[in-house]
Write a protein that holds these residues in place. Sequence first.
Motif, PDB file in Angstrom:
ATOM      1  N   ALA A  81       0.620  -1.306  -0.391  1.00 63.07           N
ATOM      2  CA  ALA A  81      -0.218   0.057   0.168  1.00 63.07           C
ATOM      3  C   ALA A  81       0.675   1.644   0.054  1.00 63.07           C
ATOM      4  CB  ALA A  81      -0.786  -0.012   1.535  1.00 63.07           C
ATOM      5  N   ARG A  82       1.619   1.430   0.593  1.00 68.43           N
ATOM      6  CA  ARG A  82       3.050   2.439   0.891  1.00 68.43           C
ATOM      7  C   ARG A  82       2.951   2.405  -0.811  1.00 68.43           C
ATOM      8  NH1 ARG A  82       5.703   2.247   7.350  1.00 68.43           N
ATOM      9  NH2 ARG A  82       3.751   2.667   7.805  1.00 68.43           N
ATOM     10  N   ARG A  83       3.550   1.393  -1.455  1.00 73.39           N
ATOM     11  CA  ARG A  83       4.310   1.300  -2.144  1.00 73.39           C
ATOM     12  C   ARG A  83       3.562   2.219  -3.597  1.00 73.39           C
ATOM     13  NH1 ARG A  83       6.882  -4.127  -5.034  1.00 73.39           N
ATOM     14  NH2 ARG A  83       4.752  -4.656  -5.104  1.00 73.39           N
ATOM     15  N   ASN A  84       2.080   1.550  -3.431  1.00 71.00           N
ATOM     16  CA  ASN A  84       1.750   1.844  -4.173  1.00 71.00           C
ATOM     17  C   ASN A  84       0.972   3.510  -4.360  1.00 71.00           C
ATOM     18  OD1 ASN A  84       1.324  -0.649  -5.981  1.00 71.00           O
ATOM     19  ND2 ASN A  84      -0.275  -1.323  -4.189  1.00 71.00           N
ATOM     20  N   GLU A  85       1.304   3.900  -3.104  1.00 71.36           N
ATOM     21  CA  GLU A  85       0.230   5.350  -2.785  1.00 71.36           C
ATOM     22  C   GLU A  85       2.302   6.832  -3.073  1.00 71.36           C
ATOM     23  OE1 GLU A  85       0.005   8.480   1.926  1.00 71.36           O
ATOM     24  OE2 GLU A  85       0.626   6.005   1.857  1.00 71.36           O
ATOM     25  N   ALA A  86       3.842   5.552  -2.636  1.00 68.55           N
ATOM     26  CA  ALA A  86       4.600   6.176  -3.191  1.00 68.55           C
ATOM     27  C   ALA A  86       4.233   6.374  -5.203  1.00 68.55           C
ATOM     28  CB  ALA A  86       5.653   5.377  -2.303  1.00 68.55           C
ATOM     29  N   ALA A 141       1.401   6.503  -6.781  1.00 69.89           N
ATOM     30  CA  ALA A 141       0.230   7.116  -7.121  1.00 69.89           C
ATOM     31  C   ALA A 141       1.048   8.562  -7.342  1.00 69.89           C
ATOM     32  CB  ALA A 141      -0.970   7.091  -6.395  1.00 69.89           C
ATOM     33  N   LEU A 142       0.967   8.892  -6.118  1.00 67.87           N
ATOM     34  CA  LEU A 142       1.363  10.255  -5.860  1.00 67.87           C
ATOM     35  C   LEU A 142       2.717  10.667  -7.549  1.00 67.87           C
ATOM     36  CD1 LEU A 142       2.821  10.882  -1.619  1.00 67.87           C
ATOM     37  CD2 LEU A 142       1.208  11.401  -3.578  1.00 67.87           C
ATOM     38  N   GLU A 143       4.218   9.414  -7.361  1.00 69.90           N
ATOM     39  CA  GLU A 143       4.883   9.974  -8.058  1.00 69.90           C
ATOM     40  C   GLU A 143       4.144   9.889  -9.932  1.00 69.90           C
ATOM     41  OE1 GLU A 143       8.963  11.393  -9.800  1.00 69.90           O
ATOM     42  OE2 GLU A 143       7.733  10.698  -8.084  1.00 69.90           O
ATOM     43  N   GLU A 180      -3.045   5.627 -14.399  1.00 66.67           N
ATOM     44  CA  GLU A 180      -3.657   5.551 -13.381  1.00 66.67           C
ATOM     45  C   GLU A 180      -3.942   3.991 -13.036  1.00 66.67           C
ATOM     46  OE1 GLU A 180      -5.672   7.768 -12.734  1.00 66.67           O
ATOM     47  OE2 GLU A 180      -5.219   9.310 -14.085  1.00 66.67           O
ATOM     48  N   PRO A 181      -3.706   4.324 -12.082  1.00 63.85           N
ATOM     49  CA  PRO A 181      -4.681   3.237 -11.580  1.00 63.85           C
ATOM     50  C   PRO A 181      -6.124   2.152 -11.278  1.00 63.85           C
ATOM     51  CG  PRO A 181      -5.304   4.368  -9.520  1.00 63.85           C
ATOM     52  CD  PRO A 181      -4.491   5.223 -10.843  1.00 63.85           C
ATOM     53  N   VAL A 182      -5.961   1.081 -11.589  1.00 60.34           N
ATOM     54  CA  VAL A 182      -7.326   0.481 -12.589  1.00 60.34           C
ATOM     55  C   VAL A 182      -7.212  -1.160 -12.071  1.00 60.34           C
ATOM     56  CG1 VAL A 182      -5.812   0.929 -14.871  1.00 60.34           C
ATOM     57  CG2 VAL A 182      -5.529  -0.645 -14.016  1.00 60.34           C
ATOM     58  N   GLU A 183      -7.087  -1.042 -10.979  1.00 61.78           N
ATOM     59  CA  GLU A 183      -7.792  -2.187  -9.998  1.00 61.78           C
ATOM     60  C   GLU A 183      -7.820  -3.237 -10.632  1.00 61.78           C
ATOM     61  OE1 GLU A 183      -7.670  -1.318  -6.589  1.00 61.78           O
ATOM     62  OE2 GLU A 183      -7.629   0.370  -6.715  1.00 61.78           O
ATOM     63  N   ASN A 184      -6.464  -3.795 -11.509  1.00 60.81           N
ATOM     64  CA  ASN A 184      -7.097  -4.840 -12.257  1.00 60.81           C
ATOM     65  C   ASN A 184      -8.441  -5.504 -13.170  1.00 60.81           C
ATOM     66  OD1 ASN A 184      -3.967  -5.661 -10.958  1.00 60.81           O
ATOM     67  ND2 ASN A 184      -5.169  -6.824  -9.157  1.00 60.81           N
ATOM     68  N   ASP A 185      -8.824  -3.715 -13.379  1.00 61.35           N
ATOM     69  CA  ASP A 185      -9.737  -3.939 -14.234  1.00 61.35           C
ATOM     70  C   ASP A 185      -9.629  -4.151 -15.555  1.00 61.35           C
ATOM     71  OD1 ASP A 185     -12.230  -4.453 -14.950  1.00 61.35           O
ATOM     72  OD2 ASP A 185     -13.156  -3.122 -13.838  1.00 61.35           O
ATOM     73  N   LEU A 186      -9.870  -4.741 -16.420  1.00 63.47           N
ATOM     74  CA  LEU A 186      -9.243  -4.806 -17.636  1.00 63.47           C
ATOM     75  C   LEU A 186     -10.651  -4.177 -18.776  1.00 63.47           C
ATOM     76  CD1 LEU A 186      -7.918  -5.367 -20.609  1.00 63.47           C
ATOM     77  CD2 LEU A 186      -9.679  -7.720 -20.821  1.00 63.47           C
ATOM     78  N   LEU A 187     -11.451  -3.616 -17.383  1.00 60.78           N
ATOM     79  CA  LEU A 187     -13.024  -2.878 -18.471  1.00 60.78           C
ATOM     80  C   LEU A 187     -12.529  -1.379 -18.122  1.00 60.78           C
ATOM     81  CD1 LEU A 187     -15.739  -2.667 -19.406  1.00 60.78           C
ATOM     82  CD2 LEU A 187     -16.932  -3.109 -17.694  1.00 60.78           C
ATOM     83  N   THR A 188     -11.881  -1.079 -17.654  1.00 62.68           N
ATOM     84  CA  THR A 188     -11.753   0.577 -17.316  1.00 62.68           C
ATOM     85  C   THR A 188     -10.715   1.231 -18.146  1.00 62.68           C
ATOM     86  OG1 THR A 188     -12.096  -0.289 -14.365  1.00 62.68           O
ATOM     87  CG2 THR A 188     -10.206   1.736 -15.644  1.00 62.68           C
ATOM     88  N   VAL A 189      -9.607  -0.320 -18.213  1.00 60.50           N
ATOM     89  CA  VAL A 189      -8.469  -0.098 -19.362  1.00 60.50           C
ATOM     90  C   VAL A 189      -9.313   0.549 -20.522  1.00 60.50           C
ATOM     91  CG1 VAL A 189      -6.057  -0.943 -19.820  1.00 60.50           C
ATOM     92  CG2 VAL A 189      -6.856  -1.430 -18.750  1.00 60.50           C
ATOM     93  N   LEU A 190      -9.903  -0.445 -20.948  1.00 57.39           N
ATOM     94  CA  LEU A 190     -10.089  -0.239 -22.386  1.00 57.39           C
ATOM     95  C   LEU A 190     -11.656   0.723 -22.593  1.00 57.39           C
ATOM     96  CD1 LEU A 190     -11.201  -4.364 -23.253  1.00 57.39           C
ATOM     97  CD2 LEU A 190      -9.235  -2.773 -23.968  1.00 57.39           C
TER      98      LEU A 190
END
Length: 653
Positions: A441-446, A448-450, A510-520
């Motif tokens: 989570a901290r890595r993802n937060e970092a 995401a900030l980056e 952008e974070p997609v939460e492993n959702d292919l539908l969001t990507v497409l």
Amino acid sequence: MNRRPGILHEVDLARALCAWTRACAAPLALVLAIFAACLPAARAAGQAPSTASAPATQTIGQAEFCIAPDLADTMPDASCGWKTVELAKVWHAPRRDVPMVDAWFKLRFHLDAVPGQSLALYTVAFNRSGRVFVNGNLLRELGAMRDPLPLNWNRAQFIVLPALMLHAGDNEIEIQQRIHSYEGGWLAPVRLGGEDELRPIWQRRVFWQSDTVRLLGSCTFAIGVFMLGVWLGRRHDAMYFWFACIALSWSVQSLDSYAEMPPLPPLLWERVVDSVPVLRGVLMLMFVLRYGGMRRPVVERIAWGYFLLGAAAIFCGSMPPVGMDLWFLGFLLASVYILYLQVRVGLRRSRVEGVLLLSAGMLDMALSAHDLVLFSEHTWADRFYLAHFSAPLYLFVIGTILVRRFTESLSAHENLAAVLEQRIDDKAAELQRNYEQLVEARRNEALALERTRIMSEMHDGIGSQLTMALSLVRQLDRERNPERGGEDGRVATVLRESIEDLQLIIDSLEPVENDLLTVLGTLRYRLQDRLGKSGIDLQWNVVDLPPLPMLTPHSVLSILRIVQEAFANCLKHSGADRISVTTGLQGAPGVDEKAHIVIVDNGRGIDLSRGAGRGLENMRRRAAALGGQLKILSQAGRTEVRLEFPTLRPASA
């Protein structure tokens, strides 16, 4: 006189008794086998070749007796006051101001002829030490004649009379007996006969009267030491301490029945042995109460007071013989209450345990009463004490119960330790997972900030400049070439594609939460305007798929690049007016599951015989980087681009 140990508890007592019996049977059987094997050898060793039969066995029931005025190695003369007495003879010292006193016995018997083999003298009781003479000649000493005298009170005597010391006619056996002045002396009737006839009788007597007590005393001592060790490891369980004291006290008293020399000064040892039976009864009471989880402060104080008062009187020498008999009798009667308590506790555990405790307790009380009768008689009785046979049975039953309880308690602790260890492992694994999730989570937060910072810089910096440049180029194109009607020129097209590539890169971050539908869906939003201006009907057949662990920023960018390139080819080269996008899954999770994206247009198709261009090669390279593959099927009026890649979902998903 022996007393009792006590009784109690646990669950599957029948199995515990079987296990304890198997554990004790082997050493006991070995000892008995060795003893049995030694009997024939001992008989053979004691036999001498004979040419004439031995005279018939006779019992000498009378003797001449006198108490010597002083200690001497020779028989006193007629002034000693010889008199005829019946055997067994019990006598006491006339004076207490001397340490030891001698008495003499004359036993006469008649032989018709000198026997061809040795005769033997056998008597069941002789207290305490002395010498045996045959026709005035010293034959044997029955123990040391100086203080401390040996413990011969419970030892049958067997003496071989060589034929050379005998003669035809009247013969005489003189027996010198030495005792302490504070005790009594006795001589049982004497049996005289062939050695091979009397030796087996003597050996059986020694086995049951001394050897068995020695064996049982050693066993109870081992039990006591073991239970004492258990108590040292479990100080909160006082019952193990009291049971260890019971077993050790019985071993101390049994020592008086077979030891040759007292371990303490004789008078002190006698007083200790006289006190032990009541002490063991008090210890039994303490054990029963602690084992049953009961508290009887008044009863405990009365029991200890009863013992201490009696023991004090014994050690001070103020306890008369009748008082000691009554002292023993009082606690024998009180033992009924102890038996009641232990049987009640046993029945709470199981019926088998209660019956065993009741049987062992009643047997012990009966044999203890028998021994008390013998102990209190001041005339002769064949003092074959029996309580030492019931006491080990009591200890065996109690020991079985305690060992069963200890093993079950140990098993329960081991199971508890295993459960706790498993719980600790589970908690450690959970903490490790939580820690990993926190780190992630901290890595993802970092990240995401980056990403936000990079996206902001790209959007506000390069993105703004490219957009401004595109606006200027379009304005110049309209001024210079008004006939194009707002169609982008070459420079404007390059700038627009650059802006689209930049937007694609930003979208991949952008974070997609492993959702292919969001990507497409994001890509569809970017391309919707261009497709509409080009007159292309977009058929969106994308279904919702489960989360795909492989959708990292890098893989998302690769997928977007492939799909974007497929759309770009349709827009530039196919001349299609309809494009459909379809998604789906195939295969089993954790085995061969793959996701696919299919893009189909109705354009003029691709001539694959001329080889793939740079765009198609880039698409295949990116598909290979995803661990998948790109398939292209093209014909006039239909071109299908199919991207397949592994989902990396586990089998439990």
